[in-house]
Design a protein around this motif. Structure first.
Motif, PDB file in Angstrom:
ATOM      1  N   SER A 149      -0.481   4.031 -13.097  1.00 13.79           N
ATOM      2  CA  SER A 149      -1.161   4.511 -11.905  1.00 13.79           C
ATOM      3  C   SER A 149      -2.370   3.641 -11.582  1.00 13.79           C
ATOM      4  O   SER A 149      -2.621   3.291 -10.418  1.00 13.79           O
ATOM      5  CB  SER A 149      -1.593   5.968 -12.107  1.00 13.79           C
ATOM      6  N   HIS A 150      -3.112   3.283 -12.597  1.00 13.72           N
ATOM      7  CA  HIS A 150      -4.278   2.417 -12.397  1.00 13.72           C
ATOM      8  C   HIS A 150      -3.857   1.045 -11.879  1.00 13.72           C
ATOM      9  O   HIS A 150      -4.499   0.493 -10.970  1.00 13.72           O
ATOM     10  CB  HIS A 150      -5.045   2.278 -13.710  1.00 13.72           C
ATOM     11  N   ASN A 151      -2.795   0.497 -12.453  1.00 17.06           N
ATOM     12  CA  ASN A 151      -2.299  -0.800 -11.999  1.00 17.06           C
ATOM     13  C   ASN A 151      -1.898  -0.750 -10.522  1.00 17.06           C
ATOM     14  O   ASN A 151      -2.203  -1.662  -9.738  1.00 17.06           O
ATOM     15  CB  ASN A 151      -1.092  -1.232 -12.833  1.00 17.06           C
ATOM     16  N   ALA A 152      -1.209   0.326 -10.142  1.00 16.16           N
ATOM     17  CA  ALA A 152      -0.774   0.471  -8.744  1.00 16.16           C
ATOM     18  C   ALA A 152      -1.984   0.596  -7.819  1.00 16.16           C
ATOM     19  O   ALA A 152      -1.984   0.052  -6.707  1.00 16.16           O
ATOM     20  CB  ALA A 152       0.135   1.687  -8.602  1.00 16.16           C
ATOM     21  N   ALA A 153      -3.014   1.313  -8.259  1.00 12.13           N
ATOM     22  CA  ALA A 153      -4.210   1.459  -7.435  1.00 12.13           C
ATOM     23  C   ALA A 153      -4.906   0.118  -7.231  1.00 12.13           C
ATOM     24  O   ALA A 153      -5.415  -0.172  -6.129  1.00 12.13           O
ATOM     25  CB  ALA A 153      -5.174   2.456  -8.084  1.00 12.13           C
ATOM     26  N   GLN A 154      -4.927  -0.713  -8.255  1.00 14.94           N
ATOM     27  CA  GLN A 154      -5.536  -2.035  -8.121  1.00 14.94           C
ATOM     28  C   GLN A 154      -4.757  -2.898  -7.126  1.00 14.94           C
ATOM     29  O   GLN A 154      -5.354  -3.600  -6.297  1.00 14.94           O
ATOM     30  CB  GLN A 154      -5.603  -2.725  -9.481  1.00 14.94           C
TER      31      GLN A 154
ATOM     32  N   SER B  84       7.710   0.400  -3.476  1.00 13.74           N
ATOM     33  CA  SER B  84       7.676   1.054  -4.788  1.00 13.74           C
ATOM     34  C   SER B  84       8.443   0.249  -5.831  1.00 13.74           C
ATOM     35  O   SER B  84       8.110   0.298  -7.019  1.00 13.74           O
ATOM     36  CB  SER B  84       8.228   2.483  -4.690  1.00 13.74           C
ATOM     37  N   LEU B  85       9.452  -0.523  -5.407  1.00 12.84           N
ATOM     38  CA  LEU B  85      10.115  -1.423  -6.352  1.00 12.84           C
ATOM     39  C   LEU B  85       9.132  -2.482  -6.845  1.00 12.84           C
ATOM     40  O   LEU B  85       9.128  -2.836  -8.032  1.00 12.84           O
ATOM     41  CB  LEU B  85      11.324  -2.090  -5.675  1.00 12.84           C
TER      42      LEU B  85
ATOM     43  N   ILE C 270       0.841  -1.214   0.000  1.00 10.49           N
ATOM     44  CA  ILE C 270       0.000   0.000   0.000  1.00 10.49           C
ATOM     45  C   ILE C 270       0.866   1.251   0.000  1.00 10.49           C
ATOM     46  O   ILE C 270       0.647   2.184  -0.790  1.00 10.49           O
ATOM     47  CB  ILE C 270      -0.931  -0.010   1.226  1.00 10.49           C
ATOM     48  N   ILE C 271       1.864   1.273   0.882  1.00  9.27           N
ATOM     49  CA  ILE C 271       2.766   2.428   0.936  1.00  9.27           C
ATOM     50  C   ILE C 271       3.538   2.557  -0.372  1.00  9.27           C
ATOM     51  O   ILE C 271       3.733   3.662  -0.899  1.00  9.27           O
ATOM     52  CB  ILE C 271       3.723   2.298   2.125  1.00  9.27           C
ATOM     53  N   GLY C 272       3.966   1.412  -0.907  1.00 11.78           N
ATOM     54  CA  GLY C 272       4.713   1.423  -2.162  1.00 11.78           C
ATOM     55  C   GLY C 272       3.893   1.965  -3.317  1.00 11.78           C
ATOM     56  O   GLY C 272       4.414   2.685  -4.179  1.00 11.78           O
ATOM     57  N   ALA C 273       2.605   1.625  -3.342  1.00  8.56           N
ATOM     58  CA  ALA C 273       1.739   2.138  -4.411  1.00  8.56           C
ATOM     59  C   ALA C 273       1.646   3.658  -4.349  1.00  8.56           C
ATOM     60  O   ALA C 273       1.712   4.347  -5.379  1.00  8.56           O
ATOM     61  CB  ALA C 273       0.351   1.510  -4.295  1.00  8.56           C
ATOM     62  N   VAL C 274       1.519   4.188  -3.132  1.00 10.64           N
ATOM     63  CA  VAL C 274       1.447   5.643  -2.969  1.00 10.64           C
ATOM     64  C   VAL C 274       2.767   6.297  -3.369  1.00 10.64           C
ATOM     65  O   VAL C 274       2.779   7.314  -4.085  1.00 10.64           O
ATOM     66  CB  VAL C 274       1.081   5.990  -1.513  1.00 10.64           C
ATOM     67  N   ALA C 275       3.886   5.743  -2.902  1.00  5.44           N
ATOM     68  CA  ALA C 275       5.195   6.314  -3.241  1.00  5.44           C
ATOM     69  C   ALA C 275       5.444   6.256  -4.748  1.00  5.44           C
ATOM     70  O   ALA C 275       5.984   7.203  -5.346  1.00  5.44           O
ATOM     71  CB  ALA C 275       6.302   5.567  -2.490  1.00  5.44           C
TER      72      ALA C 275
ATOM     73  N   LEU D 182      -5.938   7.951  -0.235  1.00  7.87           N
ATOM     74  CA  LEU D 182      -5.076   6.770  -0.120  1.00  7.87           C
ATOM     75  C   LEU D 182      -3.733   7.142   0.488  1.00  7.87           C
ATOM     76  O   LEU D 182      -3.168   6.371   1.276  1.00  7.87           O
ATOM     77  CB  LEU D 182      -4.883   6.130  -1.497  1.00  7.87           C
ATOM     78  N   THR D 183      -3.227   8.312   0.163  1.00 10.62           N
ATOM     79  CA  THR D 183      -1.960   8.765   0.730  1.00 10.62           C
ATOM     80  C   THR D 183      -2.064   8.942   2.239  1.00 10.62           C
ATOM     81  O   THR D 183      -1.210   8.462   3.003  1.00 10.62           O
ATOM     82  CB  THR D 183      -1.518  10.083   0.073  1.00 10.62           C
ATOM     83  N   VAL D 184      -3.132   9.601   2.688  1.00  8.12           N
ATOM     84  CA  VAL D 184      -3.329   9.794   4.126  1.00  8.12           C
ATOM     85  C   VAL D 184      -3.515   8.451   4.822  1.00  8.12           C
ATOM     86  O   VAL D 184      -2.948   8.192   5.890  1.00  8.12           O
ATOM     87  CB  VAL D 184      -4.535  10.708   4.388  1.00  8.12           C
TER      88      VAL D 184
END
Length: 484
Positions: A224-229, A348-349, A186-191, A304-306
């Motif tokens: 971005s969409h992929n990361a959100a999923q 994020s990697l 979750i954190i990685g997706a935001v970063a 999502l960031t918060v």
């Protein structure tokens, strides 16, 4: 384009070996190593022979007990219970609990059974005995006859039943492992979205070879969409681990017959630091869920960031940070930043591999390799920043929990920490290899395949780091062991 058979076989063998190693480390951890707080002294003392019946029980622990997690019972040798008043914390002594004995004690042997947990929620329990001598005076004193050392057996942490599923069991370590994986994703997706992809979009490029950059911009919303999923599925996984942690905690405290008793679970959530952390996680998960849905639709990533930032600080409430004997506030902040930095680096990697590269592969021709190169160039400074923060907060945590250099090899906690550092060094070495050897080859498809292979190895070793961490957070700190 498929990877060569030898590369695929080699990568599978590495992943299998790492998973087996992680499982072996978890299973092989001695059960006694799960204990945290312990009973330091008591009045009456263990093994005491009293010439006067005591008017109360006073038990002093190595860490401040949470009353909602703490219980005492007093029984005669024939099994009859002795009535006790409600537990309370002793005045001016947050380490001691007191229970007034409400009925007079006759001569005979008595057993005290106790259970406690500190702010981190790790449950420990034990028992000891004392004797009221025949003809004891009926006064509220606890004078002991003979030398009676105030020492106690090592506490146990298993719930009722010999092989139960509780907060101190190895299945619970697996739950924590899955919790960390979901949290870092979750954190990685935001970063990845807020830093890496934004850097790709906004960076001013001067090289003539990159003037076609606008042709690669369509991959950014796809990535971005992929990361959100991935973030959404990770929210579901984290929610499942939160429910399992609540079940395990209640099981450890109350046993299998009362694990769903609302009258017992409610105080556990509303009157303890562990419970506050669990409720914070629940609220942050709801926020992250709403934010992930918005992000999937291409809307703002603000919620999502918060939610991700709040989630990063929740492990501190069920780990060593909340029960450290000194600088608790600093320990909690450092722990939250440590989780954020781990997610910013490894999480994020994961997004680069699972969300970014697939998006780049949807571009035409040579744009694929160039898009991957842009993405890795944007990820590299982010990874270096988070890795530096990870090291700094890790050093601070080691200083708070280890206490001395010899404790690194003289305690279970120190040895486990060294194992974590050794495995983490492999991750760092893999990252250095990517920086020095793989990154210069980017721009072509062969470079894309190389970075994907090396990143997969780096992530596999990262999973092992998380497995060791899942063990470490439930192992008594070196400071706690020294206090014994």
């Amino acid at each position: 384009m498929q990877l060569p058979a030898r590369v695929t076989f080699f990568r599978r063998r590495i992943t299998f070996a790492l998973v087996v190693g992680a499982a072996s480390a978890l299973i092989a951890t001695p059960r006694a190593a799960w204990a945290h707080g312990h009973l330091v002294s008591s009045t009456p003392a263990a093994g005491a022979h009293l010439v006067a019946p005591p008017g109360s029980l006073r038990l002093t622990f190595s860490e401040a007990p949470e009353l909602a997690f703490t219980s005492l019972s007093l029984t005669r040798v024939d099994g009859r219970d002795v009535s006790l008043a409600r537990l309370r914390i002793a005045p001016n002594d947050k380490l001691t609990v007191v229970a007034t004995i409400t009925s007079p004690l006759a001569a005979g042997a008595y057993a005290v059974h106790w259970q406690m947990a500190g702010a981190d929620g790790h449950v420990v329990r034990g028992h000891y005995e004392f004797v009221v001598a025949t003809g004891a005076l009926p006064v509220n004193s606890s004078t002991s006859v003979g030398a009676t050392a105030m020492t106690h057996d090592n506490p146990i942490t298993m719930p009722p039943g010999e092989n139960g599923f509780g907060a101190g069991s190895w299945p619970y370590a697996v739950i924590r492992w899955l919790q960390f994986i979901a949290l870092l994703a979750i954190i990685g997706a935001v970063a990845f979205r807020q830093l890496v992809l934004r850097y790709m979009r906004n960076e001013q490029r001067t090289s003539a070879a990159l003037m076609s950059d606008t042709e690669r911009l369509p991959m950014i919303p796809i990535a971005s969409h992929n990361a959100a999923q991935i973030a959404m599925w990770s929210v579901f996984l984290l929610a499942a681990t939160a429910l399992l942690r609540l079940y395990a905690q209640s099981f450890a405290l109350h046993g299998s017959m009362a694990v769903f008793d609302a009258a017992l679970v409610a105080p556990m959530l509303t009157q303890t630091v562990w419970g506050y952390g669990w409720l914070l996680e629940l609220g942050a998960l709801l926020l992250a869920f709403a934010g992930a849905r918005r992000a999937e639709r291409g809307a703002s990533w603000g919620l999502l960031t918060v939610g991700a930032i709040l989630l990063a600080f929740t492990p501190a409430f069920s780990g060593h940070a909340s029960s450290t004997p000194r600088l608790v506030e600093i320990a909690v902040i450092a722990d939250g930043l440590h989780v954020l930095s781990a997610g910013g680096w490894l999480g994020s990697l994961l997004m680069v591999v699972a969300a970014g590269i697939p998006a780049a592969m949807r571009l035409d021709g040579k744009e694929r390799g160039l898009a991957v190169a842009d993405m890795v160039n944007a990820y590299s400074p982010t990874a270096l920043t988070f890795a530096g923060l990870l090291v700094a907060t890790g050093v601070l945590a080691a200083w708070l929990h280890v206490g001395s250099v010899p404790a690194l090899w003289q305690t279970t906690y120190g040895k486990t920490l060294l194992v974590k550092l050794a495995v983490l060094s492999v991750v760092a070495a893999t990252g250095a290899y990517n920086w020095l050897r793989v990154k210069p080859t980017l721009g072509q498809m062969e470079g894309t395949h190389r970075v994907r292979r090396s990143a997969m190895i780096e992530l596999a070793v990262g999973l092992l780091v998380l497995a060791v961490t899942a063990v470490l957070v439930a192992t008594p700190t070196a400071i706690d062991v020294a206090a014994r």
